[in-house]
Design a protein around this motif. Structure first.
Motif, PDB file in Angstrom:
ATOM      1  N   TYR A  81       0.468   4.078  -2.874  1.00 21.09           N
ATOM      2  CA  TYR A  81       0.334   5.357  -2.713  1.00 21.09           C
ATOM      3  C   TYR A  81       1.433   6.359  -3.083  1.00 21.09           C
ATOM      4  O   TYR A  81       1.314   7.489  -3.699  1.00 21.09           O
ATOM      5  CB  TYR A  81       0.114   5.794  -1.137  1.00 21.09           C
ATOM      6  CG  TYR A  81      -1.424   5.326  -0.760  1.00 21.09           C
ATOM      7  CD1 TYR A  81      -2.448   5.518  -1.278  1.00 21.09           C
ATOM      8  CD2 TYR A  81      -1.295   4.420   0.353  1.00 21.09           C
ATOM      9  CE1 TYR A  81      -3.675   5.316  -0.853  1.00 21.09           C
ATOM     10  CE2 TYR A  81      -2.731   3.872   0.801  1.00 21.09           C
ATOM     11  CZ  TYR A  81      -3.782   4.385   0.202  1.00 21.09           C
ATOM     12  OH  TYR A  81      -5.087   3.923   0.563  1.00 21.09           O
ATOM     13  N   ASP A 109       0.942  -1.090  -0.028  1.00 22.40           N
ATOM     14  CA  ASP A 109       0.079  -0.008  -0.027  1.00 22.40           C
ATOM     15  C   ASP A 109       0.828   1.089  -0.138  1.00 22.40           C
ATOM     16  O   ASP A 109       0.543   2.023  -0.695  1.00 22.40           O
ATOM     17  CB  ASP A 109      -0.916   0.128   1.250  1.00 22.40           C
ATOM     18  CG  ASP A 109      -2.013  -0.988   1.053  1.00 22.40           C
ATOM     19  OD1 ASP A 109      -2.317  -1.520  -0.108  1.00 22.40           O
ATOM     20  OD2 ASP A 109      -2.532  -1.428   2.139  1.00 22.40           O
ATOM     21  N   ASP A 151       0.323  10.142  -2.503  1.00 22.24           N
ATOM     22  CA  ASP A 151      -0.389  10.490  -1.257  1.00 22.24           C
ATOM     23  C   ASP A 151       0.575  10.355  -0.362  1.00 22.24           C
ATOM     24  O   ASP A 151       0.426   9.137   0.352  1.00 22.24           O
ATOM     25  CB  ASP A 151      -1.698   9.581  -1.411  1.00 22.24           C
ATOM     26  CG  ASP A 151      -2.512  10.182  -0.257  1.00 22.24           C
ATOM     27  OD1 ASP A 151      -2.069  11.049   0.635  1.00 22.24           O
ATOM     28  OD2 ASP A 151      -3.757  10.191  -0.298  1.00 22.24           O
ATOM     29  N   GLU A 193      -0.914   9.189   3.072  1.00 19.82           N
ATOM     30  CA  GLU A 193      -1.334   8.001   3.402  1.00 19.82           C
ATOM     31  C   GLU A 193      -0.274   7.158   3.378  1.00 19.82           C
ATOM     32  O   GLU A 193      -0.265   5.982   4.153  1.00 19.82           O
ATOM     33  CB  GLU A 193      -2.255   7.636   2.137  1.00 19.82           C
ATOM     34  CG  GLU A 193      -3.647   8.142   2.283  1.00 19.82           C
ATOM     35  CD  GLU A 193      -4.566   7.729   3.585  1.00 19.82           C
ATOM     36  OE1 GLU A 193      -4.412   6.565   4.098  1.00 19.82           O
ATOM     37  OE2 GLU A 193      -5.063   8.643   4.289  1.00 19.82           O
ATOM     38  N   CYS A 194       0.953   7.208   2.810  1.00 20.24           N
ATOM     39  CA  CYS A 194       2.106   6.560   2.994  1.00 20.24           C
ATOM     40  C   CYS A 194       2.454   6.194   4.281  1.00 20.24           C
ATOM     41  O   CYS A 194       2.888   5.325   4.972  1.00 20.24           O
ATOM     42  CB  CYS A 194       3.064   7.075   2.062  1.00 20.24           C
ATOM     43  SG  CYS A 194       3.201   6.936   0.255  1.00 20.24           S
TER      44      CYS A 194
END
Length: 172
Positions: free
Chosen positions: A12, A8, A18, A21-22
């Motif tokens: 991101y 994920d 993003d 969000e990372c």
């Protein structure tokens, strides 16, 4: 083979860019699983540095990048185990630090992924979110550029207040 949170993070990072969000997905994983010799924290710091640089917070970007470099410098085996080229990563981070210090404008960067299966898995994840590997930052998207302003912080505030109460109770 790789933790879902890491996939994920990379998705991101290289898709919608993003970085907030990372930070969120990898921090949650790191807190559950432990530091793995600080590599998770170093990767989080890279994302935070880029988030700050893109927003024009030069000092925050510089501090985070310096810390990421120090943290990841001696982590060749751990970085390689995450499918990244350690030497190239450090070269990129040092160049980025120089750019930040020189106040060059933000540009997107890609982490040096060497594992083809990791790359393919990340590309599939990115595609599900309507983006592609290496997409450019949407500099007009305040939801991504200034994400910290729009998040719900109530849980964080409650936890800080609970910690403060516990600390005060212990001091009494």
């Amino acid at each position: 083979m790789y933790p879902e949170a890491y996939i994920d993070y990379l998705a991101y990072f290289h898709g919608k860019r993003d970085y907030f969000e990372c930070h969120e997905v990898l921090e949650e994983h790191w807190k559950k699983e432990g530091m793995q010799n600080g590599v998770w924290v170093g990767l989080i710091q890279i994302a935070v540095s880029l988030y700050h640089q893109r927003r024009g917070n030069v000092e925050g970007a510089r501090r985070m990048m310096e810390s990421a470099i120090k943290r990841l410098d001696g982590q060749k085996e751990n970085i390689a185990a995450l499918g990244l080229d350690h030497s190239l990563l450090l070269e990129q981070l040092k160049k980025r630090l120089s750019d930040i210090t020189s106040r060059f404008p933000y540009t997107d960067m890609n982490l040096p992924v060497t594992d083809k299966s990791l790359f393919n898995e990340c590309c599939q994840s990115i595609k599900k979110h309507g983006s592609s590997w290496g997409a450019m930052s949407d500099m007009d998207n305040d939801q991504i550029i200034h994400k910290h302003r729009t998040r719900d912080r109530s849980e964080i505030i409650r936890e800080r207040e609970a910690q403060k109460r516990r600390k005060n109770t212990a001091a009494e």
